[in-house]
Write a protein that holds these residues in place. Structure first.
Motif, PDB file in Angstrom:
ATOM      1  N   UNK A   1       0.814  -1.228   0.000  1.00 59.41           N
ATOM      2  CA  UNK A   1       0.000   0.000   0.000  1.00 59.41           C
ATOM      3  C   UNK A   1       0.838   1.264   0.000  1.00 59.41           C
ATOM      4  N   UNK A   2       2.026   1.232   0.581  1.00 58.73           N
ATOM      5  CA  UNK A   2       2.884   2.420   0.544  1.00 58.73           C
ATOM      6  C   UNK A   2       3.311   2.721  -0.892  1.00 58.73           C
ATOM      7  N   UNK A   3       3.643   1.673  -1.644  1.00 59.26           N
ATOM      8  CA  UNK A   3       4.028   1.851  -3.051  1.00 59.26           C
ATOM      9  C   UNK A   3       2.854   2.386  -3.863  1.00 59.26           C
ATOM     10  N   UNK A   4       1.677   1.828  -3.652  1.00 57.09           N
ATOM     11  CA  UNK A   4       0.488   2.255  -4.385  1.00 57.09           C
ATOM     12  C   UNK A   4       0.147   3.700  -4.038  1.00 57.09           C
ATOM     13  N   UNK A   5       0.214   4.033  -2.761  1.00 55.00           N
ATOM     14  CA  UNK A   5      -0.079   5.408  -2.335  1.00 55.00           C
ATOM     15  C   UNK A   5       0.900   6.398  -2.960  1.00 55.00           C
ATOM     16  N   UNK A   6       2.178   6.055  -2.990  1.00 54.65           N
ATOM     17  CA  UNK A   6       3.177   6.935  -3.609  1.00 54.65           C
ATOM     18  C   UNK A   6       2.888   7.124  -5.093  1.00 54.65           C
ATOM     19  N   UNK A   7       2.473   6.066  -5.774  1.00 51.69           N
ATOM     20  CA  UNK A   7       2.157   6.182  -7.195  1.00 51.69           C
ATOM     21  C   UNK A   7       0.894   7.013  -7.403  1.00 51.69           C
ATOM     22  N   UNK A   8      -0.087   6.852  -6.539  1.00 42.68           N
ATOM     23  CA  UNK A   8      -1.296   7.680  -6.634  1.00 42.68           C
ATOM     24  C   UNK A   8      -0.928   9.147  -6.506  1.00 42.68           C
ATOM     25  N   UNK A   9      -0.112   9.483  -5.513  1.00 43.00           N
ATOM     26  CA  UNK A   9       0.290  10.877  -5.315  1.00 43.00           C
ATOM     27  C   UNK A   9       1.043  11.416  -6.524  1.00 43.00           C
ATOM     28  N   UNK A  10       1.923  10.606  -7.108  1.00 47.15           N
ATOM     29  CA  UNK A  10       2.672  11.041  -8.289  1.00 47.15           C
ATOM     30  C   UNK A  10       1.740  11.234  -9.478  1.00 47.15           C
ATOM     31  N   UNK A  11       0.782  10.346  -9.653  1.00 43.57           N
ATOM     32  CA  UNK A  11      -0.165  10.467 -10.767  1.00 43.57           C
ATOM     33  C   UNK A  11      -1.041  11.699 -10.599  1.00 43.57           C
ATOM     34  N   UNK A  12      -1.477  11.960  -9.376  1.00 45.66           N
ATOM     35  CA  UNK A  12      -2.294  13.149  -9.112  1.00 45.66           C
ATOM     36  C   UNK A  12      -1.501  14.413  -9.442  1.00 45.66           C
ATOM     37  N   UNK A  13      -0.242  14.467  -9.011  1.00 44.72           N
ATOM     38  CA  UNK A  13       0.597  15.637  -9.329  1.00 44.72           C
ATOM     39  C   UNK A  13       0.786  15.784 -10.836  1.00 44.72           C
ATOM     40  N   UNK A  14       0.888  14.663 -11.555  1.00 45.04           N
ATOM     41  CA  UNK A  14       1.111  14.713 -12.996  1.00 45.04           C
ATOM     42  C   UNK A  14      -0.101  15.261 -13.743  1.00 45.04           C
ATOM     43  N   UNK A  15      -1.296  14.901 -13.306  1.00 45.45           N
ATOM     44  CA  UNK A  15      -2.487  15.362 -14.030  1.00 45.45           C
ATOM     45  C   UNK A  15      -3.045  16.669 -13.487  1.00 45.45           C
TER      46      UNK A  15
END
Length: 121
Positions: free
Chosen positions: A99-113
């Motif tokens: 879940x830490x990896x998934x959460x980090x990717x969610x945050x990165x994707x949100x920043x990207x869009x």
């Protein structure tokens, strides 16, 4: 628009179809999932699944859906996500269970869009 590719390429045609079907089951993504017909894909172009994501909520749903799909896979696959402004990230079967990896990717994707917001809603 976020582009998704599934690696390794050997099982990727079936895997991409499966992932596209999985993503279309999500209400927020359903109308935004498109695939490039195989006859239009060059040998160097493995990115044949595209998802229109215009807001933080859709980006979160996309990453969560990809992670959920990966956790149901038996083979060792990686999904590469590429977005606007050159942003890219990868998520593999093992990371999808963390879940830490998934959460980090969610945050990165949100920043990207949503670079002007740069944070989760």
């Amino acid at each position: 628009m976020i582009t998704l590719s599934v690696h390794p390429d050997s099982p990727s045609a079936d895997a991409r179809r499966s992932l596209a079907s999985w993503l279309r089951a999500e209400d927020r993504l359903r109308d935004g999932v498109t695939t490039t017909p195989p006859d239009e894909v060059s040998a160097d172009d493995t990115d044949v699944l595209r998802v229109a994501v215009g807001d933080a909520g859709s980006a979160m749903v996309l990453v969560q859906a990809v992670a959920g799909w990966l956790t149901h896979r038996r083979e060792n696959l990686t999904v590469r996500l590429a977005g606007p402004d050159g942003w890219s990230a990868e998520l593999d079967v093992h990371q999808a269970r963390d879940m830490d990896q998934v959460t980090a990717l969610i945050e990165a994707a949100v920043r990207a869009v949503t670079p002007e917001e740069g944070r989760l809603p």
